[in-house]
Design an enzyme around this catalytic site. Structure first.
Site, PDB file in Angstrom:
ATOM      1  N   GLU A  66     -23.581 -25.830  19.383  1.00  0.00           N
ATOM      2  CA  GLU A  66     -24.242 -27.049  19.874  1.00  0.00           C
ATOM      3  C   GLU A  66     -24.389 -27.031  21.398  1.00  0.00           C
ATOM      4  O   GLU A  66     -23.854 -27.898  22.096  1.00  0.00           O
ATOM      5  CB  GLU A  66     -23.469 -28.291  19.438  1.00  0.00           C
ATOM      6  CG  GLU A  66     -23.535 -28.534  17.958  1.00  0.00           C
ATOM      7  CD  GLU A  66     -23.026 -29.908  17.537  1.00  0.00           C
ATOM      8  OE1 GLU A  66     -22.289 -30.542  18.314  1.00  0.00           O
ATOM      9  OE2 GLU A  66     -23.362 -30.333  16.422  1.00  0.00           O
TER      10      GLU A  66
ATOM     11  N   GLU B 154     -23.973 -27.970   9.778  1.00  0.00           N
ATOM     12  CA  GLU B 154     -22.915 -28.982   9.703  1.00  0.00           C
ATOM     13  C   GLU B 154     -23.503 -30.287   9.208  1.00  0.00           C
ATOM     14  O   GLU B 154     -24.594 -30.689   9.624  1.00  0.00           O
ATOM     15  CB  GLU B 154     -22.336 -29.287  11.092  1.00  0.00           C
ATOM     16  CG  GLU B 154     -21.588 -28.180  11.752  1.00  0.00           C
ATOM     17  CD  GLU B 154     -21.068 -28.622  13.122  1.00  0.00           C
ATOM     18  OE1 GLU B 154     -20.919 -29.829  13.362  1.00  0.00           O
ATOM     19  OE2 GLU B 154     -20.819 -27.737  13.954  1.00  0.00           O
TER      20      GLU B 154
END
Ligand code: GLA
Ligand code: GLA
Length: 702
Positions: free
Chosen positions: A163, A322
């Site tokens: 991320e 995710e």
């Protein structure tokens, strides 16, 4: 700037033992647990059908406990255990969180906020992407990882970083300043071109030299940054992290050219952190992290985001890296998932083109900042509803794989709702006509209003192929470059149908206003001219807070003062207001036949409700094939379809969007049903709240 070349699409290959062609798994953090737990983990993973884990995402301090000293033993042991159990590894570059020894000896790698304060270690991502020192250490780790695992048969993919920009999106350090100067030089060539782009004759901001360029550091309260510089700093910051990612990627790829690479994006309706459509070409396969929004928008926002991911992936299968089995830990109030939502959400991502369904994380942490974040194995252990649902989902995925779902693609919608990261960045500036509006909220309102009428739109980035759709919505597309203005002209000229809304086409790519009346570069095709804006607000006593439209809808926040229209522009709705407002009779919704196409313009913010009421008439007037029967009765069910390349196999996903039971027509053989059942007549099925039905339809050759 020229378009980056897209890396060829590559998808991780399955291990020999693996029967399922869909991936199912999670982030796995075995280093947070004693080794006794590992065998138990693997037993449960097998039980749930897990066939892949993302490993070592935050393991730098375990892998390199002190400078230059590497410990791969533990990682070798767990990878071997996983591999032997038929579980592939999506191995991290492990660079996301630098260890204490590194920040202690090199505090100059820590990023700085806009006031120049250091952001200290204590969490993660406490590094600056432009630091040459950090780059050296991170790439050394990448090299060591790649060298060590280059022949490991169980490593199926690289998970580069994590991320990017989640916490270190904007760095104002001197390293960042120098990199920003180089970036400007590369983009503009000369300082005069920068002056021109940023309009620096305003407030004596003229620059003589690239060395005078600063990041937009703190300027005191109540003052206003140069918008051109701010927009470029957004672009630069996305690029700086992208370049850092690319350096990691290339270090790994040089040593392991056959292992596909990805990094997890954060695409959501609120996620304008990076320009993910600009990152898309840089990965071998796109992957995304998505966390649900609690409440009424849950399913819509999820499918909107996944639709956008599918467009960013240019309709190749993508990886849901995710999501959560239930609550997250990082909202003020962390709602759990309602019964059925664990399975339903995963199937929704799947329906929109994901060929991998993964969670953060495998086992819920006992300590650390995320101990209240749900996981596949919750604190309660395997005897829990969450784990039973996890197993049910694993079982469904095997069924889908057997039925041939993997590799099929999302069926293209007839409508594109256009999204533009840069328009959001620019329209969020501090000095604009109204802070109640910006590009970002509009695409989701349009998407939801269309869903309410039974139409699932594709969410398409402005760089992509929106001009191949029968109908295009440009919702508050604030920046319209010369190139995109021309594209829009070509599209409508050739018969395209477009709906443009307020706050679109205001500025060019440098956020310089298109002159002559708004929206300056596309006025001719819309057949309107806006002279002023009329923002509204609920909190100004005696001020205008809403406007009624003649079609029975109500505008809030924004209305354009459309001062004139061309002779052949039709007015579909006007404002009805007291004369003191100056808005009575002003056109609110117009339609213009232009060359072969049609261009509608909506000059105010109607929100989802108002759009829902306006759309049926508007779609009729636009005469878009297949969309004229739009109707609210269809809005309770979301129907999504994936199709095989030859078009023979179709997978139909039906989701209940409402808060009551719904009945649907059966279409094929049932592959999965969650909170749903076939009715006794075999012609219909019933879906409970949060229910979903998946069917396979095979078209026979004639
Ligand atoms: C002040 C300043 C002007 C201008 C206006 C805008 O009065 O002196 O330069 O910025 O505000 O309202
Ligand atoms: C992000 C991160 C994960 C974890 C989750 C929690 O997606 O990548 O490491 O922190 O958030 O929701």
């Amino acid at each position: 700037m020229s378009k980056p070349e897209r890396r060829p699409y590559r998808w991780p290959s399955h291990l020999k033992k693996q029967a399922s062609k869909l991936w199912y798994g999670c982030d796995y953090n075995p280093d947070q647990w004693p080794e006794e737990v590992w065998d138990e983990d693997i037993r449960l993973m097998n039980q749930a059908g897990v066939n892949v884990v993302a490993l070592a995402v935050f393991s730098w301090s375990r892998i390199e406990p002190s400078e230059g000293v590497f410990d791969f033993d533990w990682l070798d042991r767990i990878i071997a255990k996983l591999g032997k159990a038929g579980i592939g590894v999506n191995l991290a570059s492990a660079t996301a969180s630098p260890p204490a020894w590194l920040t202690q000896s090199h505090p100059e790698i820590l990023w700085k906020d806009e006031r120049g304060d250091t952001v200290w270690p204590g969490a993660r991502q406490h590094w600056r992407p432009t630091s040459p020192v950090f780059r050296t250490y991170a790439l050394k780790l990448c090299k060591a990882m790649a060298e060590h695992y280059k022949d490991n048969p169980y490593v199926v993919a690289w998970h580069v970083g994590n991320e990017y920009g989640c916490h270190n999106r904007f760095d104002y350090s001197d390293d960042a300043m120098r990199a920003f100067q180089r970036w400007c030089k590369h983009r503009y060539g000369t300082i005069d071109a920068v002056n021109e782009a940023w309009g620096t004759s305003f407030w004596a901001q003229r620059l003589n030299d690239f060395s005078q360029i600063l990041p937009p550091r703190y300027i005191g309260e109540g003052n206003f940054q140069n918008p051109g510089r701010l927009l470029d700093f957004e672009r630069f910051s996305s690029d700086a992290l992208k370049e850092f990612f690319m350096a990691e990627r290339d270090t790994l790829a040089k040593i392991t050219p056959d292992i596909p690479l990805t990094t997890n994006f954060m695409v959501s309706s609120e996620g304008f952190i990076m320009d993910y459509d600009d990152w898309g070409p840089q990965v071998d396969f796109v992957s995304n992290d998505h966390y649900f929004m609690p409440g009424e928008s849950h399913l819509d926002e999820l499918t909107y985001s996944s639709g956008l991911v599918d467009s960013i992936a240019r309709r190749k299968p993508w990886w849901l890296m995710e999501h959560s089995t239930s609550a997250v830990n990082w909202r003020p109030i962390n709602f759990r998932k309602e019964p059925g939502q664990l399975v339903r959400d995963a199937l929704a991502h799947l329906s929109l083109g994901a060929d991998a369904i993964c969670y953060f994380q495998w086992r819920q942490s006992q300590s650390g900042a995320e101990k209240f974040h749900s996981a596949m194995v919750p604190h309660a252990g395997e005897d829990s509803q969450v784990f039973r649902d996890v197993c049910e989902l694993g079982n469904d995925l095997v069924g889908f794989s057997d039925a041939g779902l993997a590799g099929t693609v999302l069926d293209k919608s007839p409508v594109a709702v256009v999204l533009d990261y840069e328009s959001e960045w620019a329209s969020k500036h501090s000095s604009v006509p109204s802070k109640n509006v910006s590009h970002g909220t509009e695409p989701l309102d349009w998407y939801r209003a269309l869903l309410d009428l039974g139409i699932r739109a594709d969410v398409v980035p402005v760089r992509s192929d929106w001009d191949t759709y029968p109908l295009v919505v440009l919702p508050s597309l604030y920046l319209l470059s010369r190139e995109n203005s021309e594209r829009l002209h070509d599209y409508v000229a050739k018969g395209g149908k477009v709906i443009v809304t307020y706050l679109s086409g205001i500025s060019d790519a440098h956020d310089r206003i298109w002159l002559g009346g708004y929206p300056g570069s596309i006025r001719d095709l819309l057949g309107i001219k806006i002279e002023e804006f009329a923002p509204m607000d609920q909190h100004v006593e005696g001020g205008m807070d809403h406007l009624d439209l003649t079609n029975g809808t109500v505008a809030h926040d924004w209305a354009d003062v459309i001062a004139s229209i061309s002779d052949d522009t039709r007015i579909l709705a006007r404002y009805q207001a007291d004369s003191w407002t100056g808005m009575d009779g002003i056109p609110a919704l117009t339609l213009h036949d232009w060359k072969q196409g049609k261009a509608a313009y909506l000059g105010c913010r109607l929100g989802r409700e108002g759009l829902k009421k306006t759309l049926p008439e508007l779609l009729k007037a636009l005469k878009v094939e297949g969309l004229q029967e739009a109707d609210e009765a269809r809005g309770d069910v979301l129907r999504v379809e994936r199709v095989s390349e030859d078009g023979r196999n179709r997978f139909v996903f039906l989701f209940n969007r409402s808060h009551h039971q719904v009945q649907v027509d059966r279409e094929g053989s049932v592959l999965a049903a969650s909170l749903a059942w076939e009715d006794t007549d075999a012609k219909t099925a019933t879906l409970d709240v949060n229910g979903v039905l998946v069917e396979k339809v095979v078209t026979r050759r004639h």
